[in-house]
Enzyme design. Structure first.
Site, PDB file in Angstrom:
ATOM      1  CG  ASP A 103       4.239  10.383  -2.184  1.00  0.00           C
ATOM      2  OD1 ASP A 103       3.693  10.392  -1.113  1.00  0.00           O
ATOM      3  OD2 ASP A 103       3.794  10.848  -3.252  1.00  0.00           O
ATOM      4  CE  LYS A 115      -1.827  12.652  -5.615  1.00  0.00           C
ATOM      5  NZ  LYS A 115      -0.602  13.287  -5.263  1.00  0.00           N
ATOM      6  N   GLY A 121      -2.402   5.353  -3.790  1.00  0.00           N
ATOM      7  CA  GLY A 121      -1.638   5.496  -2.680  1.00  0.00           C
ATOM      8  C   GLY A 121      -2.690   5.858  -1.623  1.00  0.00           C
ATOM      9  CG  MET A 165      -4.399  12.067  -0.031  1.00  0.00           C
ATOM     10  SD  MET A 165      -3.496  13.601   0.118  1.00  0.00           S
ATOM     11  CE  MET A 165      -3.814  14.423  -1.108  1.00  0.00           C
ATOM     12  CB  ALA A 166      -4.527  10.795  -4.479  1.00  0.00           C
ATOM     13  CD  GLU A 167      -9.454   6.489  -7.075  1.00  0.00           C
ATOM     14  OE1 GLU A 167      -9.254   5.377  -7.238  1.00  0.00           O
ATOM     15  OE2 GLU A 167     -10.312   7.087  -7.179  1.00  0.00           O
TER      16      GLU A 167
END
Length: 176
Positions: free
Chosen positions: A176, A69, A46, A48-50
């Site tokens: 989200d 995450k 996304g 901000m994070a994977e």
């Protein structure tokens, strides 16, 4: 009735999403290690994070599938994102509902990237199923759409009314 819906969903998955490219979750990332967790495959990302499919590795050959995450590399030194990830972990640790994954751990990897370790839910990406159906000009059966929507609403309603340790309602909203 729930078994019938699950069976129906499994039939749709088998009938529509049989191509390996659709079932693939992402790229394999080799044997990178985040403390006692091994990253196996990137399954999503996304802003901000994977998210990775991974495994917890412990003494005696113990292994457990997990989801990991991790803050994106270009954001991992930004303390705002670190605080957001830790806040997410704290909130998730308070939630116990069948449609909300459990959090197991929060940490800082050898690569200095913060991460969350969560319950891994094995399955096929609903977006991949929807995409495959759209290519065939088909739709997910209405009973399955209603079932998935009801389960999603159940989780959101639970989160919105969940209570903090002091008994106050947290009024969480999923963004989200």
């Amino acid at each position: 009735e729930q078994r019938a819906l699950q069976s129906s969903l499994e039939r749709v998955v088998r009938a529509v999403v049989h191509e390996p490219a659709i079932l693939a979750r992402g790229r394999v990332v080799g044997s990178s290690t985040v403390t006692r967790y091994e990253l196996l495959e990137r399954i999503g990302a996304g802003r901000m994070a994977e998210i990775f499919r991974g495994k917890a590795v412990a003494a005696g050959g113990f292994e457990k599938p997990v989801a990991i995450k991790r803050i994106l590399p270009h954001l991992c030194q930004d303390q705002r994102f670190v605080r957001l990830l830790i806040a997410e972990a704290k909130i998730l640790s308070l939630l116990r509902q069948r449609n909300i994954v459990q959090i197991f751990d929060v940490g800082l990897g050898e690569d200095q990237q913060y991460f969350l370790v969560m319950e891994f839910v094995d399955g096929v990406d609903l977006g991949a199923i929807q995409g495959a159906l759209e290519q065939r000009r088909r739709r997910l059966p209405l009973d399955l759409v209603l079932f998935i929507g009801a389960e999603l609403c159940d989780a959101l309603e639970y989160a919105h009314h969940a209570k903090a340790p002091d008994g106050t309602v947290m009024r969480l909203v999923h963004r989200d």
